[in-house]
Design a protein around this motif. Structure first.
Motif, PDB file in Angstrom:
ATOM      1  N   ASN A 153       0.855  -1.183   0.000  1.00 47.51           N
ATOM      2  CA  ASN A 153       0.000   0.000   0.000  1.00 47.51           C
ATOM      3  C   ASN A 153       0.896   1.240   0.000  1.00 47.51           C
ATOM      4  O   ASN A 153       1.702   1.394   0.916  1.00 47.51           O
ATOM      5  CB  ASN A 153      -0.863  -0.088   1.274  1.00 47.51           C
ATOM      6  CG  ASN A 153      -1.577   1.200   1.569  1.00 47.51           C
ATOM      7  OD1 ASN A 153      -2.076   1.859   0.661  1.00 47.51           O
ATOM      8  ND2 ASN A 153      -1.617   1.566   2.845  1.00 47.51           N
ATOM      9  N   CYS A 154       0.787   2.073  -1.031  1.00 48.99           N
ATOM     10  CA  CYS A 154       1.623   3.288  -1.054  1.00 48.99           C
ATOM     11  C   CYS A 154       0.921   4.359  -0.217  1.00 48.99           C
ATOM     12  O   CYS A 154      -0.057   4.961  -0.639  1.00 48.99           O
ATOM     13  CB  CYS A 154       1.870   3.765  -2.488  1.00 48.99           C
ATOM     14  SG  CYS A 154       3.125   5.047  -2.538  1.00 48.99           S
ATOM     15  N   LEU A 155       1.441   4.549   0.984  1.00 46.39           N
ATOM     16  CA  LEU A 155       0.826   5.424   1.999  1.00 46.39           C
ATOM     17  C   LEU A 155       0.964   6.890   1.612  1.00 46.39           C
ATOM     18  O   LEU A 155       0.042   7.684   1.780  1.00 46.39           O
ATOM     19  CB  LEU A 155       1.584   5.190   3.304  1.00 46.39           C
ATOM     20  CG  LEU A 155       0.915   5.394   4.631  1.00 46.39           C
ATOM     21  CD1 LEU A 155      -0.286   4.473   4.759  1.00 46.39           C
ATOM     22  CD2 LEU A 155       1.919   5.085   5.747  1.00 46.39           C
ATOM     23  N   GLU A 156       2.148   7.251   1.123  1.00 47.18           N
ATOM     24  CA  GLU A 156       2.424   8.649   0.758  1.00 47.18           C
ATOM     25  C   GLU A 156       3.633   8.655  -0.177  1.00 47.18           C
ATOM     26  O   GLU A 156       4.417   7.703  -0.207  1.00 47.18           O
ATOM     27  CB  GLU A 156       2.714   9.474   2.022  1.00 47.18           C
ATOM     28  CG  GLU A 156       2.922  10.950   1.744  1.00 47.18           C
ATOM     29  CD  GLU A 156       2.590  11.865   2.924  1.00 47.18           C
ATOM     30  OE1 GLU A 156       1.400  11.921   3.311  1.00 47.18           O
ATOM     31  OE2 GLU A 156       3.508  12.514   3.446  1.00 47.18           O
ATOM     32  N   SER A 157       3.776   9.776  -0.924  1.00 46.97           N
ATOM     33  CA  SER A 157       4.968   9.955  -1.748  1.00 46.97           C
ATOM     34  C   SER A 157       5.610  11.276  -1.314  1.00 46.97           C
ATOM     35  O   SER A 157       4.907  12.209  -0.911  1.00 46.97           O
ATOM     36  CB  SER A 157       4.603   9.991  -3.230  1.00 46.97           C
ATOM     37  OG  SER A 157       3.651  11.006  -3.452  1.00 46.97           O
ATOM     38  N   CYS A 158       6.938  11.334  -1.379  1.00 39.86           N
ATOM     39  CA  CYS A 158       7.670  12.482  -0.843  1.00 39.86           C
ATOM     40  C   CYS A 158       8.762  12.906  -1.823  1.00 39.86           C
ATOM     41  O   CYS A 158       9.491  12.053  -2.340  1.00 39.86           O
ATOM     42  CB  CYS A 158       8.256  12.069   0.502  1.00 39.86           C
ATOM     43  SG  CYS A 158       9.349  13.279   1.217  1.00 39.86           S
ATOM     44  N   PHE A 159       8.855  14.212  -2.058  1.00 38.96           N
ATOM     45  CA  PHE A 159       9.844  14.756  -2.993  1.00 38.96           C
ATOM     46  C   PHE A 159      10.486  15.983  -2.370  1.00 38.96           C
ATOM     47  O   PHE A 159       9.792  16.783  -1.723  1.00 38.96           O
ATOM     48  CB  PHE A 159       9.161  15.155  -4.320  1.00 38.96           C
ATOM     49  CG  PHE A 159       8.377  14.023  -4.914  1.00 38.96           C
ATOM     50  CD1 PHE A 159       8.973  13.127  -5.788  1.00 38.96           C
ATOM     51  CD2 PHE A 159       7.051  13.808  -4.552  1.00 38.96           C
ATOM     52  CE1 PHE A 159       8.263  12.049  -6.302  1.00 38.96           C
ATOM     53  CE2 PHE A 159       6.327  12.743  -5.051  1.00 38.96           C
ATOM     54  CZ  PHE A 159       6.940  11.858  -5.933  1.00 38.96           C
ATOM     55  N   ILE A 160      11.778  16.134  -2.575  1.00 38.02           N
ATOM     56  CA  ILE A 160      12.446  17.333  -2.063  1.00 38.02           C
ATOM     57  C   ILE A 160      11.991  18.544  -2.899  1.00 38.02           C
ATOM     58  O   ILE A 160      11.689  19.592  -2.354  1.00 38.02           O
ATOM     59  CB  ILE A 160      13.999  17.191  -2.128  1.00 38.02           C
ATOM     60  CG1 ILE A 160      14.463  15.863  -1.490  1.00 38.02           C
ATOM     61  CG2 ILE A 160      14.698  18.391  -1.500  1.00 38.02           C
ATOM     62  CD1 ILE A 160      14.031  15.630  -0.067  1.00 38.02           C
ATOM     63  N   LEU A 161      11.928  18.365  -4.228  1.00 39.76           N
ATOM     64  CA  LEU A 161      11.546  19.454  -5.132  1.00 39.76           C
ATOM     65  C   LEU A 161      10.335  19.076  -5.969  1.00 39.76           C
ATOM     66  O   LEU A 161      10.268  17.967  -6.503  1.00 39.76           O
ATOM     67  CB  LEU A 161      12.685  19.732  -6.125  1.00 39.76           C
ATOM     68  CG  LEU A 161      13.897  20.494  -5.643  1.00 39.76           C
ATOM     69  CD1 LEU A 161      14.959  20.455  -6.732  1.00 39.76           C
ATOM     70  CD2 LEU A 161      13.542  21.922  -5.346  1.00 39.76           C
TER      71      LEU A 161
END
Ligand code: AMP
Length: 184
Positions: A153-161
Motif C-alpha cells: 500500500n503506497c501510503l504517501e509519496s515524498c519529494f524534495i523538489l
C-alpha cells in the motif's frame, strides 16, 4: 506537523545548483549534489523528514534510482524501516515487475523485485515512496503502480523538489498523498 519556515526553504533552495540546458536544450536541471555535500542542509532534511514520518506506520521506504536512493535509504535507516530500490530496467537480478513511462525529457522503464515487500509481517505493507524531484510525475506514477503490483500500500509519496508548472504533483495527488519540501 512541523512545517518548513521560509528561511529553511531558502537555505534548501540555495544549496541546490541549477544547470541550464542539461541534459537537453530547454531543461533547467536541479543538481542536488551541492545539497548533499552541504552537511547542515542534508542533516536538516533527513531530521525534518524523520520527525514528519515518525508517527506514520511505515513498513518500507521505496525509492527511485538513483538520486531517490540517497534520501530514501538514509531516511529508512533513520526511521528503522526496510528499504526497497526501484531501478531502471535490467538492473535488478531477481524476477521483476516493470512499468514504462514518459519523462520530462524522453522515455524510460523502471522495475521492482516481485518479492520486494514479502518479508513483512503486515500482509499489505505500508510504503513511503521517495524521489528527489517530481516534474511531469510519470516516474512517480509508474513507481506507485509497481508498489501496488508488488502487493503493498503506497501510503504517501515524498519529494524534495516539486516543479509545480509541470503538474506532476497535481496528477499524482489523485492516486496517492504527496509531501513536498520545495514547490517551484
Ligand atoms: P518526472 O517523471 O517527469 O516527474 O521526472 C522525475 C525524475 O526525473 C526524477 O527522478 C528526477 O530526478 C528527474 N528529473 C526530471 N526533471 C528534472 C530536472 N529538471 N532536474 C533534475 N532532475 C530531474
Amino acid at each position: 506537523m512541523q512545517q518548513l519556515t521560509q528561511d529553511d526553504k531558502k537555505k534548501l533552495l540555495d544549496s541546490i545548483r541549477t544547470i541550464s540546458d542539461y541534459p537537453q536544450p530547454g531543461i533547467l536541471f536541479y543538481d542536488i549534489t551541492t545539497l548533499l555535500n552541504n552537511p547542515q542542509v542534508f542533516h536538516f532534511i533527513i531530521s525534518h523528514l524523520k520527525t514528519h514520518y515518525e508517527s506514520f506506520k511505515i513498513d518500507f521506504i521505496a525509492a527511485i534510482e538513483s538520486r531517490g536512493f540517497i534520501f530514501g535509504a538514509t531516511l529508512a535507516y533513520a526511521l528503522g524501516v526496510g528499504f526497497v530500490p526501484i531501478r531502471k530496467k535490467g538492473k535488478l537480478p531477481y524476477t521483476t515487475i516493470s512499468e514504462k513511462y514518459s519523462l520530462e525529457y524522453g522515455f524510460s522503464e523502471i522495475e521492482i523485485h516481485i518479492d520486494a515487500f514479502k518479508n513483512s509481517k503486515n500482509p499489505s505493507p505500508n510504503v513511503l515512496l521517495i524521489d528527489d524531484l517530481i516534474a511531469t510525475g510519470g516516474t512517480a506514477v509508474a513507481a506507485v503502480n509497481l508498489i501496488k503490483q508488488a502487493g503493498a500500500n503506497c501510503l504517501e509519496s515524498c519529494f524534495i523538489l516539486n516543479l509545480e508548472s509541470l503538474k506532476g504533483a497535481e496528477n499524482l495527488r489523485k492516486i496517492v498523498p504527496i509531501y513536498t519540501l520545495l514547490d517551484l
